[in-house]
Design a protein around this motif. Structure first.
Motif, mmCIF file in Angstrom:
data_model
loop_
_atom_site.group_PDB
_atom_site.id
_atom_site.type_symbol
_atom_site.label_atom_id
_atom_site.label_comp_id
_atom_site.label_asym_id
_atom_site.label_seq_id
_atom_site.Cartn_x
_atom_site.Cartn_y
_atom_site.Cartn_z
ATOM 1 N N GLN A 1 0.836 -1.192 0.000
ATOM 2 C CA GLN A 1 0.000 0.000 0.000
ATOM 3 C C GLN A 1 0.879 1.253 0.000
ATOM 4 O OE1 GLN A 1 -3.434 0.239 0.044
ATOM 5 N NE2 GLN A 1 -3.261 2.473 -0.040
ATOM 6 N N ALA A 2 1.899 1.250 0.861
ATOM 7 C CA ALA A 2 2.793 2.409 0.938
ATOM 8 C C ALA A 2 3.571 2.578 -0.364
ATOM 9 C CB ALA A 2 3.746 2.241 2.121
ATOM 10 N N MET A 3 4.019 1.472 -0.941
ATOM 11 C CA MET A 3 4.787 1.541 -2.179
ATOM 12 C C MET A 3 3.937 2.093 -3.328
ATOM 13 S SD MET A 3 6.720 -1.559 -4.211
ATOM 14 C CE MET A 3 7.716 -1.954 -2.787
ATOM 15 N N MET A 4 2.699 1.618 -3.436
ATOM 16 C CA MET A 4 1.825 2.092 -4.496
ATOM 17 C C MET A 4 1.428 3.543 -4.279
ATOM 18 S SD MET A 4 -0.578 -1.276 -5.130
ATOM 19 C CE MET A 4 -1.312 -0.593 -6.609
ATOM 20 N N SER A 5 1.222 3.927 -3.027
ATOM 21 C CA SER A 5 0.889 5.327 -2.736
ATOM 22 C C SER A 5 2.043 6.236 -3.102
ATOM 23 C CB SER A 5 0.536 5.489 -1.250
ATOM 24 O OG SER A 5 -0.608 4.727 -0.931
ATOM 25 N N GLN A 6 3.260 5.785 -2.790
ATOM 26 C CA GLN A 6 4.444 6.572 -3.135
ATOM 27 C C GLN A 6 4.594 6.696 -4.647
ATOM 28 O OE1 GLN A 6 6.245 8.246 -1.172
ATOM 29 N NE2 GLN A 6 7.992 8.840 -2.443
ATOM 30 N N ALA A 7 4.366 5.585 -5.358
ATOM 31 C CA ALA A 7 4.461 5.626 -6.816
ATOM 32 C C ALA A 7 3.402 6.558 -7.393
ATOM 33 C CB ALA A 7 4.297 4.217 -7.380
ATOM 34 N N SER A 8 2.198 6.503 -6.831
ATOM 35 C CA SER A 8 1.131 7.375 -7.314
ATOM 36 C C SER A 8 1.477 8.839 -7.089
ATOM 37 C CB SER A 8 -0.195 7.030 -6.612
ATOM 38 O OG SER A 8 -0.597 5.719 -6.913
ATOM 39 N N ALA A 9 2.034 9.115 -5.920
ATOM 40 C CA ALA A 9 2.392 10.500 -5.615
ATOM 41 C C ALA A 9 3.457 11.029 -6.572
ATOM 42 C CB ALA A 9 2.881 10.597 -4.173
ATOM 43 N N LEU A 10 4.359 10.142 -6.966
ATOM 44 C CA LEU A 10 5.452 10.567 -7.850
ATOM 45 C C LEU A 10 5.025 10.613 -9.316
ATOM 46 C CD1 LEU A 10 8.396 8.543 -6.275
ATOM 47 C CD2 LEU A 10 7.986 11.005 -6.074
ATOM 48 N N LEU A 11 4.117 9.720 -9.712
ATOM 49 C CA LEU A 11 3.813 9.556 -11.138
ATOM 50 C C LEU A 11 2.452 10.083 -11.558
ATOM 51 C CD1 LEU A 11 5.090 5.892 -11.583
ATOM 52 C CD2 LEU A 11 6.342 8.008 -12.029
ATOM 53 N N THR A 12 1.588 10.385 -10.587
ATOM 54 C CA THR A 12 0.197 10.666 -10.931
ATOM 55 C C THR A 12 0.017 11.831 -11.887
ATOM 56 O OG1 THR A 12 -1.998 11.009 -9.991
ATOM 57 C CG2 THR A 12 -0.192 12.207 -8.971
ATOM 58 N N ASP A 13 0.908 12.830 -11.822
ATOM 59 C CA ASP A 13 0.760 14.003 -12.688
ATOM 60 C C ASP A 13 1.750 14.019 -13.845
ATOM 61 O OD1 ASP A 13 -1.324 15.106 -11.174
ATOM 62 O OD2 ASP A 13 0.102 15.894 -9.706
ATOM 63 N N VAL A 14 2.512 12.941 -13.994
ATOM 64 C CA VAL A 14 3.508 12.873 -15.075
ATOM 65 C C VAL A 14 2.844 12.308 -16.326
ATOM 66 C CG1 VAL A 14 5.717 11.908 -15.802
ATOM 67 C CG2 VAL A 14 5.341 12.502 -13.392
ATOM 68 N N PRO A 15 2.907 13.006 -17.455
ATOM 69 C CA PRO A 15 2.327 12.460 -18.695
ATOM 70 C C PRO A 15 2.946 11.103 -19.021
ATOM 71 C CG PRO A 15 2.877 14.767 -18.974
ATOM 72 C CD PRO A 15 3.473 14.347 -17.649
ATOM 73 N N LEU A 16 2.115 10.163 -19.476
ATOM 74 C CA LEU A 16 2.593 8.814 -19.752
ATOM 75 C C LEU A 16 3.659 8.797 -20.843
ATOM 76 C CD1 LEU A 16 -0.763 6.817 -19.626
ATOM 77 C CD2 LEU A 16 1.027 6.923 -17.903
ATOM 78 N N GLY A 17 3.617 9.794 -21.725
ATOM 79 C CA GLY A 17 4.610 9.862 -22.789
ATOM 80 C C GLY A 17 6.034 9.993 -22.269
ATOM 81 N N LYS A 18 6.175 10.514 -21.038
ATOM 82 C CA LYS A 18 7.504 10.649 -20.448
ATOM 83 C C LYS A 18 7.956 9.381 -19.735
ATOM 84 C CE LYS A 18 7.331 15.663 -19.805
ATOM 85 N NZ LYS A 18 7.469 16.792 -18.850
ATOM 86 N N LEU A 19 7.031 8.452 -19.548
ATOM 87 C CA LEU A 19 7.349 7.208 -18.845
ATOM 88 C C LEU A 19 7.581 6.043 -19.790
ATOM 89 C CD1 LEU A 19 4.629 7.434 -16.042
ATOM 90 C CD2 LEU A 19 7.003 8.204 -15.935
ATOM 91 N N VAL A 20 7.185 6.209 -21.063
ATOM 92 C CA VAL A 20 7.278 5.121 -22.038
ATOM 93 C C VAL A 20 8.013 5.615 -23.272
ATOM 94 C CG1 VAL A 20 5.973 3.531 -23.496
ATOM 95 C CG2 VAL A 20 5.115 4.117 -21.217
ATOM 96 N N ASP A 21 8.973 4.821 -23.725
ATOM 97 C CA ASP A 21 9.684 5.138 -24.962
ATOM 98 C C ASP A 21 9.080 4.308 -26.087
ATOM 99 O OD1 ASP A 21 11.723 6.152 -26.694
ATOM 100 O OD2 ASP A 21 12.749 4.230 -26.484
ATOM 101 N N ALA A 22 8.394 4.983 -27.008
ATOM 102 C CA ALA A 22 7.667 4.283 -28.068
ATOM 103 C C ALA A 22 8.604 3.453 -28.938
ATOM 104 C CB ALA A 22 6.884 5.283 -28.919
#
Length: 336
Positions: free
Chosen positions: A29-50
């Motif tokens: 739960q803590a790990m997923m919450s931390q990931a959400s806090a870090l990634l929730t506002d980051v556009p997916l295009g910056k997380l994936v290299d097409a």
């Protein structure tokens, strides 16, 4: 304490701590919450290299994918699902509710041009031509013989009165080739007339009537009744051929090009969306995701511990650091 003993103690403590962590829902739960806090506002295009993703999928399709390797698994799963479906009392009306049927029908009625092309293609198929020609010939032959149409011709009635009805049959036999030749030469005109008639009959109102009548007839029926008619041996044969065709088609340049284009289009379409927005659009809350996944992850880790799988993996993870020169230098520096 000697450096080696301290390193071993730290390693063992770390292994125990990490193993316990992975079995605790609170950790996930803590790990997923931390990931959400870090990634929730980051556009997916910056997380994936097409480009990298397309290359991985292309390599997988070309070299690694093999449906034949899982053929027995696919067969077992299919048979299990098939058996369950045969025993299920669900009706077609439950699987496709009337409001959904009406929505599909509304869209289908807009495809008039496609409908006319389908009618044209069907009426011009060689098999249809042969079937219509044979039907016309049979109808003409039956009319001439069974309705005594030949008897009305001058000269024929007197022959029949003399008890020589077989002469009529012989006369009809002699006309067979001529009738067939005539029908074959003129079948295009006949089919064109049929095509025009079908297009005139298949109005939107008529299609709505036929479709709704058909839906009401099949809605109470059960798919199970029809599945039971399929021989079980057929399923295995179909899966075998399907796996073979799937493996071959996956390696085609055509397939790989289309998959690559599809992946890139998906990434481009999602690239501007943050994870939070995507989940909201899918009507999925982060809290719901956490509630579903965290207990499952913790339970999975506990099962791996029971099977003796997780501990060796954790040991392999931490060993890299505690066996390194960097760790030894830190411990020696502290001890000194």
């Amino acid at each position: 304490m000697a450096s080696s003993s301290l390193i071993n103690a730290l390693r063992d403590a770390h292994k125990t701590h990490l193993t316990q962590q992975l079995q605790a829902p609170e950790h996930w739960q803590a790990m997923m919450s931390q990931a959400s806090a870090l990634l929730t506002d980051v556009p997916l295009g910056k997380l994936v290299d097409a480009d990298s993703l397309c290359q991985v999928v292309d390599a997988w399709l070309q070299d690694a994918l093999s449906a034949q390797g899982l053929q027995q698994v696919v067969t077992d799963v299919t048979l299990a699902v098939w058996d369950a479906a045969e025993r299920d009392d669900a009706t077609l009306g439950e699987l496709l509710r009337e409001e959904h049927f009406e929505a599909i029908l509304e869209q289908a009625l807009q495809l008039q041009t496609l409908r006319e092309k389908a009618v044209h293609a069907a009426m011009n198929h060689p098999l249809v031509s042969e079937m219509v020609s044979e039907m016309l010939y049979t109808g003409i032959k039956n009319f001439l013989l069974e309705e005594n149409a030949l008897a009305k011709l001058p000269g024929v009635s007197s022959v029949m009165k003399m008890g020589r009805k077989s002469v009529v049959g012989k006369a009809m036999g002699g006309m067979e080739e001529s009738i067939r030749t005539y029908l074959q030469k003129n079948i295009r005109v006949t089919l064109k007339t049929g095509e025009q008639w079908l297009n005139k009959q298949l109005t939107n109102e008529r299609i709505e009537q036929l479709a709704r009548d058909g839906y009401r007839r099949v809605a109470p029926l059960k798919p199970a009744d029809y599945l039971a008619l399929v021989p079980k041996a057929t399923i295995g044969d179909v899966i075998e051929q399907g796996c073979l065709i799937g493996d071959e088609s996956a390696r085609l340049d055509y397939t790989r090009r289309l998959v690559g284009v599809g992946i890139r289009a998906a990434v481009d379409s999602l690239s501007q969306l943050p994870l939070k927005t995507l989940l909201e659009n899918m009507q999925i809350s982060e809290q719901r995701v956490h509630a579903i996944t965290t207990p499952a992850l913790a339970k999975g880790a506990s099962l791996l511990v029971e099977q003796g799988v997780l501990e060796p993996f954790v040991e392999w993870v931490v060993e890299d650091f505690y066996g390194s020169e960097a760790c030894k230098k830190v411990v020696e520096t502290v001890n000194s």
